[in-house]
Design a protein around this motif. Structure first.
Motif, PDB file in Angstrom:
ATOM      1  N   THR A 186       0.850  -1.195   0.000  1.00  0.00           N
ATOM      2  CA  THR A 186       0.000   0.000   0.000  1.00  0.00           C
ATOM      3  C   THR A 186       0.882   1.240   0.000  1.00  0.00           C
ATOM      4  OG1 THR A 186      -1.697  -1.203   1.242  1.00  0.00           O
ATOM      5  CG2 THR A 186      -1.872   1.204   1.179  1.00  0.00           C
ATOM      6  N   LEU A 187       0.685   2.092  -1.002  1.00  0.00           N
ATOM      7  CA  LEU A 187       1.510   3.292  -1.163  1.00  0.00           C
ATOM      8  C   LEU A 187       0.759   4.559  -0.769  1.00  0.00           C
ATOM      9  CD1 LEU A 187       2.924   2.702  -4.776  1.00  0.00           C
ATOM     10  CD2 LEU A 187       3.824   1.815  -2.624  1.00  0.00           C
ATOM     11  N   THR A 188       1.516   5.498  -0.238  1.00  0.00           N
ATOM     12  CA  THR A 188       1.066   6.889  -0.158  1.00  0.00           C
ATOM     13  C   THR A 188       2.058   7.675  -1.004  1.00  0.00           C
ATOM     14  OG1 THR A 188       0.189   6.630   2.076  1.00  0.00           O
ATOM     15  CG2 THR A 188       0.619   8.877   1.314  1.00  0.00           C
ATOM     16  N   GLU A 189       1.574   8.226  -2.106  1.00  0.00           N
ATOM     17  CA  GLU A 189       2.480   8.920  -3.024  1.00  0.00           C
ATOM     18  C   GLU A 189       2.659  10.386  -2.609  1.00  0.00           C
ATOM     19  OE1 GLU A 189       1.931   6.477  -7.150  1.00  0.00           O
ATOM     20  OE2 GLU A 189       0.544   8.112  -6.788  1.00  0.00           O
ATOM     21  N   ARG A 190       3.743  10.955  -3.076  1.00  0.00           N
ATOM     22  CA  ARG A 190       4.005  12.372  -2.805  1.00  0.00           C
ATOM     23  C   ARG A 190       2.983  13.247  -3.527  1.00  0.00           C
ATOM     24  NH1 ARG A 190       8.738  12.513  -0.161  1.00  0.00           N
ATOM     25  NH2 ARG A 190      10.168  10.770  -0.505  1.00  0.00           N
ATOM     26  N   THR A 191       2.654  14.363  -2.909  1.00  0.00           N
ATOM     27  CA  THR A 191       1.699  15.300  -3.493  1.00  0.00           C
ATOM     28  C   THR A 191       2.447  16.451  -4.146  1.00  0.00           C
ATOM     29  OG1 THR A 191       0.086  14.768  -1.780  1.00  0.00           O
ATOM     30  CG2 THR A 191      -0.244  16.828  -2.995  1.00  0.00           C
ATOM     31  N   PRO A 192       2.189  16.728  -5.424  1.00  0.00           N
ATOM     32  CA  PRO A 192       2.881  17.848  -6.072  1.00  0.00           C
ATOM     33  C   PRO A 192       2.572  19.169  -5.365  1.00  0.00           C
ATOM     34  CG  PRO A 192       1.759  16.468  -7.687  1.00  0.00           C
ATOM     35  CD  PRO A 192       1.279  16.031  -6.342  1.00  0.00           C
ATOM     36  N   ALA A 193       3.615  19.923  -5.046  1.00  0.00           N
ATOM     37  CA  ALA A 193       3.437  21.234  -4.417  1.00  0.00           C
ATOM     38  C   ALA A 193       3.845  22.352  -5.369  1.00  0.00           C
ATOM     39  CB  ALA A 193       4.253  21.329  -3.129  1.00  0.00           C
ATOM     40  N   PHE A 194       4.902  22.117  -6.138  1.00  0.00           N
ATOM     41  CA  PHE A 194       5.307  23.115  -7.129  1.00  0.00           C
ATOM     42  C   PHE A 194       6.140  22.423  -8.202  1.00  0.00           C
ATOM     43  CE2 PHE A 194       8.367  23.063  -3.719  1.00  0.00           C
ATOM     44  CZ  PHE A 194       9.618  23.212  -4.298  1.00  0.00           C
ATOM     45  N   ALA A 195       6.248  23.100  -9.346  1.00  0.00           N
ATOM     46  CA  ALA A 195       6.995  22.581 -10.483  1.00  0.00           C
ATOM     47  C   ALA A 195       8.145  23.534 -10.793  1.00  0.00           C
ATOM     48  CB  ALA A 195       6.084  22.443 -11.698  1.00  0.00           C
ATOM     49  N   ILE A 196       9.343  22.974 -10.970  1.00  0.00           N
ATOM     50  CA  ILE A 196      10.518  23.801 -11.233  1.00  0.00           C
ATOM     51  C   ILE A 196      10.787  23.822 -12.730  1.00  0.00           C
ATOM     52  CG2 ILE A 196      12.976  24.094 -10.788  1.00  0.00           C
ATOM     53  CD1 ILE A 196      11.114  21.856  -8.465  1.00  0.00           C
ATOM     54  N   GLU A 197      10.824  25.018 -13.274  1.00  0.00           N
ATOM     55  CA  GLU A 197      11.052  25.172 -14.710  1.00  0.00           C
ATOM     56  C   GLU A 197      12.492  24.818 -15.065  1.00  0.00           C
ATOM     57  OE1 GLU A 197      10.571  28.647 -18.149  1.00  0.00           O
ATOM     58  OE2 GLU A 197       9.815  28.964 -16.106  1.00  0.00           O
ATOM     59  N   THR A 198      12.661  23.978 -16.095  1.00  0.00           N
ATOM     60  CA  THR A 198      13.980  23.612 -16.608  1.00  0.00           C
ATOM     61  C   THR A 198      13.956  23.763 -18.125  1.00  0.00           C
ATOM     62  OG1 THR A 198      13.548  21.266 -17.043  1.00  0.00           O
ATOM     63  CG2 THR A 198      14.114  21.867 -14.761  1.00  0.00           C
ATOM     64  N   PRO A 199      15.124  23.753 -18.776  1.00  0.00           N
ATOM     65  CA  PRO A 199      15.132  23.887 -20.246  1.00  0.00           C
ATOM     66  C   PRO A 199      14.326  22.799 -20.961  1.00  0.00           C
ATOM     67  CG  PRO A 199      17.322  24.276 -19.361  1.00  0.00           C
ATOM     68  CD  PRO A 199      16.490  23.799 -18.222  1.00  0.00           C
ATOM     69  N   GLY A 200      14.199  21.617 -20.340  1.00  0.00           N
ATOM     70  CA  GLY A 200      13.503  20.527 -21.010  1.00  0.00           C
ATOM     71  C   GLY A 200      12.100  20.257 -20.502  1.00  0.00           C
ATOM     72  N   GLY A 201      11.591  21.111 -19.646  1.00  0.00           N
ATOM     73  CA  GLY A 201      10.258  20.888 -19.097  1.00  0.00           C
ATOM     74  C   GLY A 201      10.211  21.303 -17.634  1.00  0.00           C
ATOM     75  N   TYR A 202       9.593  20.496 -16.802  1.00  0.00           N
ATOM     76  CA  TYR A 202       9.414  20.849 -15.399  1.00  0.00           C
ATOM     77  C   TYR A 202       9.722  19.644 -14.506  1.00  0.00           C
ATOM     78  CZ  TYR A 202       7.072  25.086 -16.947  1.00  0.00           C
ATOM     79  OH  TYR A 202       6.784  26.290 -17.551  1.00  0.00           O
ATOM     80  N   TRP A 203      10.405  19.924 -13.408  1.00  0.00           N
ATOM     81  CA  TRP A 203      10.552  18.936 -12.352  1.00  0.00           C
ATOM     82  C   TRP A 203       9.427  19.163 -11.354  1.00  0.00           C
ATOM     83  CZ3 TRP A 203      16.421  20.064 -11.308  1.00  0.00           C
ATOM     84  CH2 TRP A 203      17.186  19.505 -12.349  1.00  0.00           C
ATOM     85  N   ILE A 204       8.845  18.091 -10.866  1.00  0.00           N
ATOM     86  CA  ILE A 204       7.742  18.182  -9.909  1.00  0.00           C
ATOM     87  C   ILE A 204       8.268  17.856  -8.515  1.00  0.00           C
ATOM     88  CG2 ILE A 204       5.381  17.493  -9.413  1.00  0.00           C
ATOM     89  CD1 ILE A 204       5.866  18.707 -12.229  1.00  0.00           C
ATOM     90  N   ALA A 205       7.987  18.749  -7.546  1.00  0.00           N
ATOM     91  CA  ALA A 205       8.475  18.570  -6.178  1.00  0.00           C
ATOM     92  C   ALA A 205       7.313  18.616  -5.192  1.00  0.00           C
ATOM     93  CB  ALA A 205       9.501  19.653  -5.831  1.00  0.00           C
ATOM     94  N   ASP A 206       7.489  17.931  -4.052  1.00  0.00           N
ATOM     95  CA  ASP A 206       6.479  18.017  -2.989  1.00  0.00           C
ATOM     96  C   ASP A 206       6.841  19.163  -2.045  1.00  0.00           C
ATOM     97  OD1 ASP A 206       8.573  17.115  -1.429  1.00  0.00           O
ATOM     98  OD2 ASP A 206       7.620  15.231  -0.843  1.00  0.00           O
ATOM     99  N   ASP A 207       6.088  19.327  -0.961  1.00  0.00           N
ATOM    100  CA  ASP A 207       6.337  20.472  -0.085  1.00  0.00           C
ATOM    101  C   ASP A 207       7.535  20.270   0.836  1.00  0.00           C
ATOM    102  OD1 ASP A 207       5.375  18.691   1.773  1.00  0.00           O
ATOM    103  OD2 ASP A 207       3.642  19.890   2.364  1.00  0.00           O
ATOM    104  N   GLN A 208       8.250  19.146   0.656  1.00  0.00           N
ATOM    105  CA  GLN A 208       9.539  18.975   1.317  1.00  0.00           C
ATOM    106  C   GLN A 208      10.687  19.391   0.396  1.00  0.00           C
ATOM    107  OE1 GLN A 208       9.755  17.857   4.570  1.00  0.00           O
ATOM    108  NE2 GLN A 208       7.519  17.886   4.571  1.00  0.00           N
TER     109      GLN A 208
END
Length: 240
Positions: free
Chosen positions: A115-137
């Motif tokens: 049983t998983l609890t997945e990370r919740t997207p909090a913000f996306a970091i702009e990069t030259p190739g798209g976006y990295w998705i990060a949680d609130d940690q």
């Protein structure tokens, strides 16, 4: 009469000895049967594939494919369920970037449930190739061509890991009414975190230090409408 009394006593003693022997034989037989039963049960549970793994059930997987979870879990098919190292399975699955928490349990007779609890997207970091998705940690766990719907886009130079963690710290400190108004989030240096709110309002946050205090000060200041709130020095805030 004396001979008859001795004979009766001897017969009673013989009868008692025979009963005692039968009782001992019966107890030995019962003990042997118990040993056989326990041995058979132990073999069924720990040594045979009768109660072995036939299925790995994954729950809560949305960002990561269930097949990937099963691959990383690496639970051998047919291994007796009782011998599966649940902690080792959980440790392997917890290494997946999108997994925040994981629990692993036996479901008799033949299933391991993950049983998983997945990370919740909090913000996306702009990069030259798209976006990295990060949680609130500030933990990066996914990537995308565009920010997920409703997820804030942030700008930090070169994907600076410290700044990404700092942005997570700031977001965690904000009350929901402020967090919901954020439209832009940026930082060129660790001391220049800036929030752009709806209505053209700017919050100069400075560093991530004292974020909880800064959030409290900002909440008080926002009781009065201003275009700029500078809480970089929370003991001496500035509005204009």
């Amino acid at each position: 009469m004396t001979v008859t009394g001795v004979s009766d006593a001897t017969e009673r003693l013989d009868l008692r000895r025979r009963r005692g022997r039968r009782r001992r034989v019966l107890l030995i037989a019962i003990a042997a049967a118990v040993v056989v039963v326990l041995g058979t049960l132990a073999w069924l549970v720990f040594g045979s594939s009768v109660l072995g793994v036939k299925d790995v059930e994954v729950q809560g997987a949305k960002l990561v494919a269930a097949a990937e979870v099963e691959r990383v879990a690496d639970v051998p098919a047919g291994q007796p369920l009782a011998r599966v190292d649940l902690d080792a399975v959980a440790t392997r699955v917890a290494g997946l970037p999108a997994v925040a928490r994981v629990s692993v349990a036996r479901q008799w007779p033949n299933t391991i449930r993950i049983t998983l609890t997945e990370r919740t997207p909090a913000f996306a970091i702009e990069t030259p190739g798209g976006y990295w998705i990060a949680d609130d940690q500030g933990i990066i766990f996914d990537s995308a061509a565009q920010p997920p719907r409703g997820v804030l886009a942030a700008r930090v130079p070169s994907g600076d890991a410290r700044l990404i963690r700092d942005l997570g710290t700031v977001l965690r400190s904000l009350p929901s009414e402020v967090r919901g108004r954020i439209r832009t989030l940026s930082a060129e240096t660790p001391d220049s975190i800036t929030l752009g709110l709806s209505g053209g309002v700017t919050v100069i946050w400075g560093s991530a230090e004292q974020s909880e205090l800064k959030a409290q000060v900002l909440s008080v200041l926002m009781a009065h409408q201003h275009r700029v709130y500078d809480v970089s020095a929370p003991s001496n805030p500035v509005t204009r």
